[in-house]
Motif scaffolding. Structure first.
Motif, PDB file in Angstrom:
ATOM      1  N   SER A   1       0.836  -1.184   0.000  1.00 10.75           N
ATOM      2  CA  SER A   1       0.000   0.000   0.000  1.00 10.75           C
ATOM      3  C   SER A   1       0.877   1.243   0.000  1.00 10.75           C
ATOM      4  CB  SER A   1      -0.890   0.019   1.248  1.00 10.75           C
ATOM      5  OG  SER A   1      -1.474   1.291   1.423  1.00 10.75           O
ATOM      6  N   PRO A   2       0.540   2.249  -0.816  1.00  7.88           N
ATOM      7  CA  PRO A   2       1.344   3.475  -0.804  1.00  7.88           C
ATOM      8  C   PRO A   2       1.309   4.187   0.539  1.00  7.88           C
ATOM      9  CG  PRO A   2      -0.674   3.776  -2.063  1.00  7.88           C
ATOM     10  CD  PRO A   2      -0.569   2.315  -1.777  1.00  7.88           C
ATOM     11  N   ASP A   3       0.309   3.864   1.354  1.00  6.24           N
ATOM     12  CA  ASP A   3       0.172   4.509   2.656  1.00  6.24           C
ATOM     13  C   ASP A   3       0.828   3.706   3.784  1.00  6.24           C
ATOM     14  OD1 ASP A   3      -1.402   6.589   1.540  1.00  6.24           O
ATOM     15  OD2 ASP A   3      -3.139   5.267   1.581  1.00  6.24           O
ATOM     16  N   ALA A   4       1.251   2.501   3.495  1.00  5.28           N
ATOM     17  CA  ALA A   4       1.799   1.646   4.542  1.00  5.28           C
ATOM     18  C   ALA A   4       3.262   1.999   4.810  1.00  5.28           C
ATOM     19  CB  ALA A   4       1.689   0.180   4.141  1.00  5.28           C
ATOM     20  N   LYS A   5       3.542   2.335   6.054  1.00  9.25           N
ATOM     21  CA  LYS A   5       4.914   2.626   6.446  1.00  9.25           C
ATOM     22  C   LYS A   5       5.549   1.364   7.010  1.00  9.25           C
ATOM     23  CE  LYS A   5       3.872   7.445   7.596  1.00  9.25           C
ATOM     24  NZ  LYS A   5       3.865   8.484   8.663  1.00  9.25           N
ATOM     25  N   PRO A   6       6.834   1.165   6.762  1.00  8.65           N
ATOM     26  CA  PRO A   6       7.500  -0.024   7.299  1.00  8.65           C
ATOM     27  C   PRO A   6       7.413  -0.057   8.826  1.00  8.65           C
ATOM     28  CG  PRO A   6       8.866   1.028   5.637  1.00  8.65           C
ATOM     29  CD  PRO A   6       7.735   1.972   5.914  1.00  8.65           C
ATOM     30  N   THR A   7       7.249  -1.248   9.373  1.00  7.42           N
ATOM     31  CA  THR A   7       7.226  -1.391  10.823  1.00  7.42           C
ATOM     32  C   THR A   7       8.509  -0.852  11.435  1.00  7.42           C
ATOM     33  OG1 THR A   7       7.055  -2.961  12.643  1.00  7.42           O
ATOM     34  CG2 THR A   7       8.167  -3.737  10.658  1.00  7.42           C
ATOM     35  N   ASP A   8       8.391  -0.330  12.653  1.00 10.00           N
ATOM     36  CA  ASP A   8       9.588   0.141  13.344  1.00 10.00           C
ATOM     37  C   ASP A   8      10.090  -0.916  14.333  1.00 10.00           C
ATOM     38  OD1 ASP A   8       7.653   0.259  15.298  1.00 10.00           O
ATOM     39  OD2 ASP A   8       7.893   2.394  15.725  1.00 10.00           O
TER      40      ASP A   8
ATOM     41  N   ALA B   1      14.576  -6.427  14.800  1.00  8.07           N
ATOM     42  CA  ALA B   1      14.604  -7.889  14.797  1.00  8.07           C
ATOM     43  C   ALA B   1      14.476  -8.427  16.215  1.00  8.07           C
ATOM     44  CB  ALA B   1      15.892  -8.382  14.147  1.00  8.07           C
ATOM     45  N   THR B   2      15.110  -7.755  17.155  1.00  5.44           N
ATOM     46  CA  THR B   2      15.032  -8.193  18.554  1.00  5.44           C
ATOM     47  C   THR B   2      13.614  -8.095  19.086  1.00  5.44           C
ATOM     48  OG1 THR B   2      17.313  -7.541  18.978  1.00  5.44           O
ATOM     49  CG2 THR B   2      15.863  -7.731  20.884  1.00  5.44           C
ATOM     50  N   ARG B   3      12.930  -6.998  18.761  1.00  4.15           N
ATOM     51  CA  ARG B   3      11.567  -6.825  19.253  1.00  4.15           C
ATOM     52  C   ARG B   3      10.619  -7.839  18.618  1.00  4.15           C
ATOM     53  NH1 ARG B   3       7.929  -1.241  19.306  1.00  4.15           N
ATOM     54  NH2 ARG B   3       6.200  -2.102  20.550  1.00  4.15           N
ATOM     55  N   ILE B   4      10.823  -8.139  17.348  1.00  2.00           N
ATOM     56  CA  ILE B   4      10.011  -9.163  16.692  1.00  2.00           C
ATOM     57  C   ILE B   4      10.217 -10.507  17.384  1.00  2.00           C
ATOM     58  CG2 ILE B   4       9.784 -10.540  14.576  1.00  2.00           C
ATOM     59  CD1 ILE B   4      10.251  -7.942  13.003  1.00  2.00           C
ATOM     60  N   HIS B   5      11.473 -10.837  17.660  1.00  7.79           N
ATOM     61  CA  HIS B   5      11.779 -12.101  18.336  1.00  7.79           C
ATOM     62  C   HIS B   5      11.135 -12.149  19.716  1.00  7.79           C
ATOM     63  CE1 HIS B   5      14.385 -14.873  20.715  1.00  7.79           C
ATOM     64  NE2 HIS B   5      14.225 -15.617  19.628  1.00  7.79           N
ATOM     65  N   GLU B   6      11.220 -11.056  20.449  1.00  9.29           N
ATOM     66  CA  GLU B   6      10.634 -11.017  21.789  1.00  9.29           C
ATOM     67  C   GLU B   6       9.113 -11.159  21.726  1.00  9.29           C
ATOM     68  OE1 GLU B   6      12.071  -7.313  23.248  1.00  9.29           O
ATOM     69  OE2 GLU B   6      13.980  -8.136  23.951  1.00  9.29           O
ATOM     70  N   THR B   7       8.500 -10.514  20.746  1.00  7.84           N
ATOM     71  CA  THR B   7       7.049 -10.604  20.586  1.00  7.84           C
ATOM     72  C   THR B   7       6.625 -12.037  20.297  1.00  7.84           C
ATOM     73  OG1 THR B   7       6.952  -8.326  19.756  1.00  7.84           O
ATOM     74  CG2 THR B   7       5.058  -9.747  19.279  1.00  7.84           C
ATOM     75  N   VAL B   8       7.354 -12.697  19.415  1.00 11.25           N
ATOM     76  CA  VAL B   8       7.051 -14.089  19.089  1.00 11.25           C
ATOM     77  C   VAL B   8       7.226 -14.973  20.317  1.00 11.25           C
ATOM     78  CG1 VAL B   8       7.791 -16.088  17.733  1.00 11.25           C
ATOM     79  CG2 VAL B   8       7.574 -13.844  16.635  1.00 11.25           C
TER      80      VAL B   8
ATOM     81  N   ARG C   1      -1.692  -1.994   9.519  1.00 10.77           N
ATOM     82  CA  ARG C   1      -1.510  -0.934   8.533  1.00 10.77           C
ATOM     83  C   ARG C   1      -0.039  -0.642   8.257  1.00 10.77           C
ATOM     84  NH1 ARG C   1      -5.390  -1.099   5.313  1.00 10.77           N
ATOM     85  NH2 ARG C   1      -7.360  -0.201   5.949  1.00 10.77           N
ATOM     86  N   GLN C   2       0.823  -1.542   8.663  1.00 13.11           N
ATOM     87  CA  GLN C   2       2.258  -1.372   8.449  1.00 13.11           C
ATOM     88  C   GLN C   2       2.759  -2.375   7.419  1.00 13.11           C
ATOM     89  OE1 GLN C   2       3.700  -2.069  12.403  1.00 13.11           O
ATOM     90  NE2 GLN C   2       3.085  -0.066  13.172  1.00 13.11           N
ATOM     91  N   LEU C   3       3.808  -1.991   6.725  1.00 12.64           N
ATOM     92  CA  LEU C   3       4.542  -2.943   5.901  1.00 12.64           C
ATOM     93  C   LEU C   3       5.356  -3.809   6.842  1.00 12.64           C
ATOM     94  CD1 LEU C   3       5.593  -4.049   3.200  1.00 12.64           C
ATOM     95  CD2 LEU C   3       7.320  -2.228   3.251  1.00 12.64           C
ATOM     96  N   ALA C   4       4.993  -5.071   6.938  1.00 11.59           N
ATOM     97  CA  ALA C   4       5.679  -5.965   7.863  1.00 11.59           C
ATOM     98  C   ALA C   4       7.129  -6.178   7.433  1.00 11.59           C
ATOM     99  CB  ALA C   4       4.946  -7.300   7.928  1.00 11.59           C
TER     100      ALA C   4
ATOM    101  N   GLY D   1      -0.358  -9.594  15.817  1.00 14.75           N
ATOM    102  CA  GLY D   1       0.440  -8.508  16.374  1.00 14.75           C
ATOM    103  C   GLY D   1       1.916  -8.636  16.078  1.00 14.75           C
ATOM    104  N   ILE D   2       2.267  -9.486  15.126  1.00 18.74           N
ATOM    105  CA  ILE D   2       3.674  -9.716  14.760  1.00 18.74           C
ATOM    106  C   ILE D   2       3.925  -9.126  13.377  1.00 18.74           C
ATOM    107  CG2 ILE D   2       5.468 -11.446  14.409  1.00 18.74           C
ATOM    108  CD1 ILE D   2       3.603 -13.406  15.974  1.00 18.74           C
ATOM    109  N   PRO D   3       4.668  -8.020  13.278  1.00 16.72           N
ATOM    110  CA  PRO D   3       4.888  -7.390  11.983  1.00 16.72           C
ATOM    111  C   PRO D   3       5.974  -8.097  11.172  1.00 16.72           C
ATOM    112  CG  PRO D   3       5.991  -6.123  13.679  1.00 16.72           C
ATOM    113  CD  PRO D   3       5.282  -7.245  14.381  1.00 16.72           C
TER     114      PRO D   3
END
Length: 220
Positions: free
Chosen positions: A2-9, A12-19, A40-43, A80-82
């Protein structure tokens, strides 16, 4: 994307912790609903943020959540995992007339990382869709009838597959999720129906009656 989708902030560490939090919770996670920013983010593209074992555990968990819902696909952002990961499977028994009109055939389970699709041919079709992250609604969406899907399999192999009919619709819907797109972004807005109204009025094999009475896709 999507042109409006911003990349997730998420790092890698936060993604791992979330998982890890989800995998160790001991319960199936809730499905994130529309309005949550992660949808609404680019994962983040998958590039080894998880170990092979963790990735396998997450895929198994996502499959369980998808089955419980029940649904035919689930993307990591819906938990909730981008991360650009989705699982797909369609083994539901469907009325033969409906299956024939919609081109719906069983889709064996598979998981895809970093998916992208391109339309094959110029044919598009419109049918009602729903989404596990948009509770209570259905809407008609025009999508390419056939697509080529490029993705990475969990074993790291780069794959390309072609899909048509309802399988192509599932592939597009789930790929859109990891790019910050909900099916409502592509929907005919005048077609939007509550689940109850859809079941009562518009659950025919095709959309012709709904199109005429609700006034969308004129001349289609």
């Amino acid at each position: 994307m999507s042109p409006d989708a911003k990349p997730t902030d998420f790092s890698a560490t936060r993604i791992h912790e979330t998982v890890q939090q989800i995998l160790t919770a001991g319960v199936l996670p809730a499905i994130v609903q529309a309005g949550h920013p992660v949808l609404r983010q680019l994962a983040a593209p998958y590039d080894g943020q998880l170990s092979d074992a963790e990735l396998g555990q997450l895929i198994d968990l996502m499959r369980s959540v998808m089955h419980k819902a029940p649904g035919v696909g689930l993307a990591a952002p819906q938990l909730g995992i981008p991360l650009q990961l989705a699982v797909l499977e369609d083994q539901f028994e469907v009325d033969p007339e409906v299956a024939a009109v919609r081109g719906r055939e069983p889709l064996p389970f598979f998981a895809m990382l970093n998916p992208a699709y391109a339309a094959l041919g110029g044919s598009s079709v419109a049918f009602y869709e729903g989404c596990l992250s948009v509770n209570g609604l259905q809407a008609a969406v025009v999508r390419p009838e056939a697509v080529r899907l490029d993705f990475t399999a969990p074993d790291g192999s780069v794959q390309q597959r072609e899909f048509s009919g309802w399988q192509a619709r599932i592939v597009q819907h789930e790929t859109d999720h990891v790019h910050g797109i909900l099916y409502l972004d592509r929907a005919e807005l005048r077609s939007i129906s509550s689940n109850a109204e859809y079941s009562a009025r518009w659950a025919q094999p095709d959309i012709s009656r709904a199109r005429q009475e609700l006034g969308f896709l004129p001349g289609g």
